[in-house]
Write a protein that holds these residues in place. Structure first.
Motif, PDB file in Angstrom:
ATOM      1  N   THR A  16       1.392  33.937  -9.253  1.00 57.45           N
ATOM      2  CA  THR A  16       1.401  32.690 -10.291  1.00 57.45           C
ATOM      3  C   THR A  16       2.168  31.422  -9.833  1.00 57.45           C
ATOM      4  O   THR A  16       3.706  32.161 -10.355  1.00 57.45           O
ATOM      5  N   VAL A  28      -0.718  23.282 -14.981  1.00 57.82           N
ATOM      6  CA  VAL A  28      -1.347  23.993 -14.161  1.00 57.82           C
ATOM      7  C   VAL A  28      -1.307  25.610 -13.544  1.00 57.82           C
ATOM      8  O   VAL A  28      -0.308  24.876 -12.663  1.00 57.82           O
ATOM      9  N   TYR A  29      -2.028  26.090 -13.469  1.00 54.55           N
ATOM     10  CA  TYR A  29      -1.811  28.146 -13.258  1.00 54.55           C
ATOM     11  C   TYR A  29      -2.910  28.228 -11.684  1.00 54.55           C
ATOM     12  O   TYR A  29      -3.511  28.561 -12.439  1.00 54.55           O
ATOM     13  N   LYS A  30      -2.022  28.559 -10.909  1.00 53.40           N
ATOM     14  CA  LYS A  30      -2.965  29.128  -9.974  1.00 53.40           C
ATOM     15  C   LYS A  30      -2.346  30.280  -9.531  1.00 53.40           C
ATOM     16  O   LYS A  30      -1.359  30.393  -9.306  1.00 53.40           O
ATOM     17  N   LYS A  34      -5.185  28.163  -5.971  1.00 54.01           N
ATOM     18  CA  LYS A  34      -6.693  28.191  -7.519  1.00 54.01           C
ATOM     19  C   LYS A  34      -6.261  28.319  -8.554  1.00 54.01           C
ATOM     20  O   LYS A  34      -5.704  28.993  -9.092  1.00 54.01           O
ATOM     21  N   MET A  35      -6.729  26.989  -9.369  1.00 54.78           N
ATOM     22  CA  MET A  35      -6.471  27.112 -10.546  1.00 54.78           C
ATOM     23  C   MET A  35      -6.815  28.099 -11.514  1.00 54.78           C
ATOM     24  O   MET A  35      -8.739  27.661 -11.050  1.00 54.78           O
ATOM     25  N   TYR A 101      -8.130  34.697 -14.582  1.00 50.41           N
ATOM     26  CA  TYR A 101      -7.215  35.229 -13.573  1.00 50.41           C
ATOM     27  C   TYR A 101      -8.052  36.207 -12.877  1.00 50.41           C
ATOM     28  O   TYR A 101      -8.337  35.833 -10.973  1.00 50.41           O
TER      29      TYR A 101
END
Length: 120
Positions: A16, A28-30, A34-35, A101
């Motif tokens: 992440t 924003v966590y990806k 991809k977010m 996730y």
């Protein structure tokens, strides 16, 4: 649960990354670009937007009206915005983050999926 708890949990998930493409107020966590989560830090209460299956989106909005909202500036069919107002307990919020996730990882080509799956 607050934004720091969300941040810590998101960053504990394999591969992440954290970005601020919309300015310092929204993390924003990806995973693999991809977010899977967007944390609004500059509002009270803080809120996190998460990607979920469409049927679950509708069920959560109905069950937690006023706390689980349509995804803010996101596809309303696939995203919800969860207020961190204490209505959902910490375990529920953390579970929704993990579900988001996992949903995003499942949609990635196998070559882009994290080597160490969550929970192993």
């Amino acid at each position: 649960m607050d934004g720091d708890d969300v941040r810590t949990h998101c960053l504990s998930l394999p591969a992440t990354g954290e970005e601020y493409p919309f300015g310092p107020q929204a993390a924003v966590y990806k995973v693999a670009g991809k977010m899977f989560a967007l944390l609004a830090e500059d509002v009270d209460p803080q809120r996190v937007s998460l990607k979920l299956p469409p049927d679950e989106v509708e069920a959560l909005k109905a069950q937690y009206e006023g706390t689980v909202l349509p995804g803010y500036h996101l596809n309303k069919r696939h995203w919800v915005t969860v207020l961190l107002d204490g209505v959902l307990d910490d375990g529920e919020v953390l579970g929704l983050i993990e579900e988001s996730y996992d949903l995003v990882v499942a949609g990635l080509p196998k070559r882009l999926r994290p080597v160490a799956p969550r929970g192993s």
